[in-house]
Design a protein around this motif. Structure first.
Motif, PDB file in Angstrom:
ATOM      1  N   LYS A   1       5.210   2.967   8.119  1.00 15.37           N
ATOM      2  CA  LYS A   1       3.932   2.708   7.440  1.00 15.37           C
ATOM      3  C   LYS A   1       4.092   2.979   5.952  1.00 15.37           C
TER       4      LYS A   1
ATOM      5  N   GLY B   1       2.650  11.362  10.403  1.00 20.13           N
ATOM      6  CA  GLY B   1       1.983  11.153   9.122  1.00 20.13           C
ATOM      7  C   GLY B   1       2.565  12.088   8.069  1.00 20.13           C
TER       8      GLY B   1
ATOM      9  N   GLU C   1       1.933   2.712   2.026  1.00 22.34           N
ATOM     10  CA  GLU C   1       0.612   2.672   1.384  1.00 22.34           C
ATOM     11  C   GLU C   1       0.628   1.740   0.181  1.00 22.34           C
TER      12      GLU C   1
ATOM     13  N   SER D   1       0.757  13.473   6.223  1.00 26.01           N
ATOM     14  CA  SER D   1      -0.229  14.557   6.266  1.00 26.01           C
ATOM     15  C   SER D   1       0.428  15.855   6.745  1.00 26.01           C
TER      16      SER D   1
HETATM   17 MG    MG Z   1      -0.048   9.228   5.629  1.00 25.26          MG
END
Ligand code: MG
Ligand code: MHF
Ligand code: KIV
Length: 277
Positions: A126, A58, A128, A60
């Motif tokens: 991935k 991620g 967004e 993150s």
């Molecule tokens: Mg993310």
């Protein structure tokens, strides 16, 4: 071994690799999919051993590993570095890499950056955003790059959203999320991840789609769940989101905590009402 002994039979420890068809089969059978963020080889080995099916590098990591206040400073090179590390430690989990902020502004840019992540060892990327990304999803999937779409609370849009807030609470925004989901699925998305939306909407969107859905603060009815590794281990110093649970509570090892997370997702005891919107 000394000479003349019969070698002990080798018990093959063959865990089958997690693939898109196996995730689809899990959705079809109702078996919950377990996913955690992972940023290095040692934790990849541990999580894979504990039965985590999907490891997410991620963005993150900019916050939990690097101390930034948002995910926006994260670069493709950083995700490449951590993806390669996770891939080295992993045996059978699926590896998904986040495309960082600014790395998928056009289909061509997305492709060039996604190739780097796939060559580092990701099995899927991935991104967004909603229906505006449909062309990009098609561009990538046509070129053999599986895509997970991330909808709802999209942290890379924090400055447009005005903070890390629950999404899809109005009738209009819920309808928009459904239209976005269907457009991205039609464009070829293999997975759809929902962050911080009402549980009832998580259920409705999952029922509207054929592909598996993964939730983080999206209720118990998604096909699977994801959390940030530092959050389940209770080591992230920041304020905890409602959907976070510290799985180290009552455990004496990280292996036990990760296994407790896997078991709780599998048996449906996580997320509980207190983790949902
Ligand atoms: Mg993310
Ligand atoms: N450690 C960590 N965990 C995460 O889940 C995470 C990150 N970092 N960094 C990137 C994003 C940021 N995320 C966040 C951060 C905070 C909230 C949060 O506090 N949300 C409020 C909702 C408030 C409301 O609208 O009602 C909450 O109470 O959960 C949500 C997602 C999720 N991601
Ligand atoms: C929270 C998950 C879904 C994520 O995108 C991340 O860790 O960056």
């Amino acid at each position: 071994m000394t000479g003349g002994e019969t070698p002990a039979p080798v018990k093959p420890v063959m865990t089958k690799a997690v693939t898109i068809p196996s995730l689809n089969a899990m959705r079809a059978s109702g078996a919950k999919i377990t996913m955690l963020t992972c940023y290095d080889a040692s934790f990849a080995t541990l999580m894979d051993r504990c039965g985590v099916e999907v490891l997410l590098i991620g963005d993150s990591l900019g916050m939990v590993c690097n101390g930034h206040h948002s995910t926006l400073p994260v670069t493709v090179a950083e995700i490449v570095y951590h993806t390669a590390a996770v891939a080295r430690g992993n045996k059978s989990a699926m590896v998904i890499a986040d495309m960082p902020f600014g790395s998928y502004g056009t289909p061509e840019a997305a492709f060039n950056n996604a190739v780097q992540l796939m060559q580092a060892g990701a099995h899927m990327v991935k991104i967004e955003g909603g229906a505006w990304l449909a062309e990009t999803v098609r561009f990538l999937t046509d070129r053999a790059i599986p895509v997970c779409a991330h909808l709802g609370l999209t942290p890379q849009s924090v400055h447009q959203l005005g903070g890390y807030k629950v999404q899809g609470k109005s009738i209009e925004s819920a309808a928009q999320l459904k239209a976005d989901s269907l457009a991205l699925e039609a464009a070829g998305a293999a997975l759809v991840l929902y962050e911080a939306i009402p549980s009832a909407l998580g259920k409705e969107l999952t029922e509207a789609l054929k592909v598996p859905t993964i939730g983080i603060g999206a209720g118990p009815d998604c096909s699977g769940q994801v959390l940030v590794m530092h959050d389940i281990l209770g080591v992230f110093p920041g304020r905890k989101a409602r959907f976070v649970k510290n799985f180290m509570d009552g455990q004496t090892s990280i292996d036990a905590a990760v296994s407790a997370y896997v078991n709780a997702v599998k048996d449906g005891s996580f997320p509980a009402l207190e983790h949902c919107f």
